[in-house]
Design an enzyme around this catalytic site. Structure first.
Site, PDB file in Angstrom:
ATOM      1  N   GLY A  71      19.039 -20.065  83.882  1.00 21.21           N
ATOM      2  CA  GLY A  71      18.075 -19.026  84.217  1.00 21.21           C
ATOM      3  C   GLY A  71      17.770 -18.980  85.705  1.00 21.21           C
ATOM      4  O   GLY A  71      17.654 -17.895  86.300  1.00 21.21           O
ATOM      5  N   GLN A 176      12.178 -16.456  78.658  1.00 12.17           N
ATOM      6  CA  GLN A 176      11.303 -16.873  77.550  1.00 12.17           C
ATOM      7  C   GLN A 176      11.170 -15.815  76.459  1.00 12.17           C
ATOM      8  O   GLN A 176      10.423 -16.014  75.505  1.00 12.17           O
ATOM      9  CB  GLN A 176       9.912 -17.238  78.088  1.00 12.17           C
ATOM     10  CG  GLN A 176       9.897 -18.492  78.939  1.00 12.17           C
ATOM     11  CD  GLN A 176      10.155 -19.775  78.156  1.00 12.17           C
ATOM     12  OE1 GLN A 176      10.111 -19.806  76.929  1.00 12.17           O
ATOM     13  NE2 GLN A 176      10.419 -20.852  78.882  1.00 12.17           N
ATOM     14  N   SER A 196      18.703 -17.628  79.658  1.00 13.70           N
ATOM     15  CA  SER A 196      19.068 -19.036  79.742  1.00 13.70           C
ATOM     16  C   SER A 196      19.354 -19.572  78.340  1.00 13.70           C
ATOM     17  O   SER A 196      18.521 -19.451  77.442  1.00 13.70           O
ATOM     18  CB  SER A 196      17.928 -19.831  80.388  1.00 13.70           C
ATOM     19  OG  SER A 196      18.246 -21.201  80.389  1.00 13.70           O
ATOM     20  N   HIS A 198      19.581 -22.597  76.996  1.00 16.43           N
ATOM     21  CA  HIS A 198      18.873 -23.727  76.368  1.00 16.43           C
ATOM     22  C   HIS A 198      17.489 -23.360  75.843  1.00 16.43           C
ATOM     23  O   HIS A 198      16.826 -24.178  75.199  1.00 16.43           O
ATOM     24  CB  HIS A 198      18.821 -24.941  77.297  1.00 16.43           C
ATOM     25  CG  HIS A 198      17.850 -24.867  78.435  1.00 16.43           C
ATOM     26  ND1 HIS A 198      16.664 -25.538  78.434  1.00 16.43           N
ATOM     27  CD2 HIS A 198      17.910 -24.229  79.627  1.00 16.43           C
ATOM     28  CE1 HIS A 198      16.024 -25.331  79.574  1.00 16.43           C
ATOM     29  NE2 HIS A 198      16.759 -24.529  80.320  1.00 16.43           N
ATOM     30  N   CYS A 322       7.938 -27.413  83.711  1.00 14.51           N
ATOM     31  CA  CYS A 322       8.562 -27.363  85.028  1.00 14.51           C
ATOM     32  C   CYS A 322       7.602 -27.869  86.098  1.00 14.51           C
ATOM     33  O   CYS A 322       8.022 -28.233  87.180  1.00 14.51           O
ATOM     34  CB  CYS A 322       9.007 -25.944  85.351  1.00 14.51           C
ATOM     35  SG  CYS A 322      10.089 -25.286  84.090  1.00 14.51           S
TER      36      CYS A 322
HETATM   37  C1  PLP Z   1      10.546 -17.905  82.642  1.00 13.31           C
HETATM   38  C2  PLP Z   1      11.596 -18.875  83.087  1.00 13.31           C
HETATM   39  N1  PLP Z   1      12.483 -18.503  84.029  1.00 13.31           N
HETATM   40  C3  PLP Z   1      13.436 -19.323  84.458  1.00 13.31           C
HETATM   41  C4  PLP Z   1      13.564 -20.602  83.976  1.00 13.31           C
HETATM   42  C5  PLP Z   1      14.642 -21.488  84.485  1.00 13.31           C
HETATM   43  O1  PLP Z   1      15.713 -21.555  83.570  1.00 13.31           O
HETATM   44  P1  PLP Z   1      16.800 -22.714  83.667  1.00 13.31           P
HETATM   45  O2  PLP Z   1      16.130 -23.970  83.222  1.00 13.31           O
HETATM   46  O3  PLP Z   1      17.907 -22.311  82.743  1.00 13.31           O
HETATM   47  O4  PLP Z   1      17.256 -22.770  85.096  1.00 13.31           O
HETATM   48  C6  PLP Z   1      12.648 -21.056  83.012  1.00 13.31           C
HETATM   49  C7  PLP Z   1      12.703 -22.445  82.507  1.00 13.31           C
HETATM   50  O5  PLP Z   1      11.691 -23.043  82.185  1.00 13.31           O
HETATM   51  C8  PLP Z   1      11.652 -20.160  82.547  1.00 13.31           C
HETATM   52  O6  PLP Z   1      10.764 -20.529  81.623  1.00 13.31           O
END
Ligand code: PLP
Length: 378
Positions: A71, A176, A196, A198, A322
């Site tokens: 993502g 999400q 994304s 996962h 995160c």
């Molecule tokens: C809204 C959102 N965008 C982007 C990401 C990042 O995705 P990735 O972990 O695949 O880089 C996340 C991951 O928590 C997310 O929740």
């Protein structure tokens, strides 16, 4: 001890179907999709099939999907592929760090001018305010589909339609939302949409960017001809295959699973309100993805609560995974008007496919005894 996983917004367990398909690729399908011989062509066919499966989940044509490493990279490709020196960008103050920090860095370095539009106490951005921020030199609007901390769904239709009428490119980070809500890019006014794997039962380290047909994007890197030159580098074939299978499986079961998961979430929230009337569910009045509860239990530190629940085999998160470990309070919760103490007292419970009707009462019981043992700080 029975473990209960309730952190599906951080990541999801790999679906068995995706695992099986990936194992087969890792074992036997080692070809490089760019090679002309049979092993190469077999690998190419697998990537092509996965592209169709991922596209199918969001109602897109396969040729509009660019595979990325996840993502974050999809977000960066969308932003960096559009923006140039001197551009103005509009975004919301509750974006994921992958978007917000990237845009803030571009602003700090003097490359772009950035307008961050606030959200109301319900966590929703006002489409009028967002469109009101547009200028003649606005080159891109980026608004997430659903927030990772609260699950609150944003007014993508209204903002996208306003951008379209002014000819301004519109990007949505739908990481999400994909796999949780039905999404049909054919009827959505978006030009760019990030995914994304996962987050919907696929493997980590693979994702994709949907790119409306005919939309011109500059590559961030140069190299091979993969992914229409937009994302050079030999493809992560097993990851892409796992993403495709996950997309197919969650797509087939989306409606029933979303309903089932919503019921678990709502049961828990109703019971919690009966037991802890002052617990506040953030974004409760807004449209939310079916799986997310963000709850503030005043005077009870969420990090301490998380550890107690973990000792009982229950995995939840405090704010966004995160930002775990970071000292700063959640930018999403503070944007909704919570102070830093309230943000620190906020737990995120993200339901998913592995949960069943036994889980809400176990969570409730364990949570209540953890709250009791921690006591309330005044
Ligand atoms: C809204 C959102 N965008 C982007 C990401 C990042 O995705 P990735 O972990 O695949 O880089 C996340 C991951 O928590 C997310 O929740």
């Amino acid at each position: 001890m029975r473990r209960i996983y309730l952190d599906h917004n951080a990541t999801t367990p790999l679906l068995p179907e995706a695992f099986e398909a990936m194992a087969g690729v890792l074992k036997d399908r080692f070809g490089n999709p760019s090679s002309s011989h049979s092993p190469g062509r077999e690998a190419r066919a697998l990537v092509d099939r996965a592209r169709r499966e991922v596209a199918g989940l969001i109602g897109a044509r396969p040729s509009t999907i660019v595979f990325t490493s996840g993502g974050t990279e999809a977000d960066h490709l969308a932003l960096g592929g559009v923006l140039k020196e001197g551009d103005h960008v509009v975004t919301s103050s509750i974006e994921h760090h992958a978007v917000l920090d990237e845009l803030r860095e571009l602003e700090r370095s003097g490359t772009i001018e950035l307008t961050e539009v606030p959200v109301g106490s319900d966590g929703v951005v006002d489409p009028g305010a967002m469109l009101g921020a547009l200028r003649d030199d606005t080159a891109l609007v980026s608004l997430m589909f659903a927030n990772n901390e609260t699950g609150v769904v944003q007014p993508i239709d209204a903002v996208g339609a306003g951008c379209r009428s002014r000819g301004i490119p519109f990007h949505s980070d739908a990481v999400q939302a994909v796999g949780k809500l039905p999404i049909d890019v054919g009827s959505l006014p978006v030009d760019l949409l990030s995914l994304s794997a996962h987050k919907f039962g696929g493997p980590k380290g693979v994702g994709g960017l949907y790119l409306r047909r005919g939309f011109r994007l500059r590559p961030l890197r140069h190299g091979g001809e993969q992914e229409r030159r937009l994302r050079p580098g030999t493809e992560n074939v097993s990851g892409i295959v796992g993403m495709g299978v996950a997309a197919r499986v969650v797509g087939e079961e989306l409606e029933t699973e979303a309903g089932r998961i919503r019921k678990l979430r709502d049961t828990f929230e109703t019971e919690l309100a009966g037991r802890l009337p002052d617990a506040h569910v953030n974004g409760a009045g807004a449209d939310r993805v079916p799986n997310t509860t963000s709850v503030t239990i005043y005077g009870v530190d969420a990090e301490a609560l998380l550890l107690l629940l973990d000792m009982e085999g229950i995995a939840v998160s405090a704010g966004s995974a995160c930002t775990t470990g970071a000292a700063a309070p959640s930018h999403v919760l503070t944007a909704m008007g919570l102070d830093s103490r309230q943000a620190a007292d906020t737990l995120r419970i993200a339901w998913g496919r592995v949960n069943d009707a036994n889980d809400p009462p176990v969570l409730l019981r364990t949570l209540m005894s953890a709250v009791q043992s921690l006591g309330r700080e005044q």
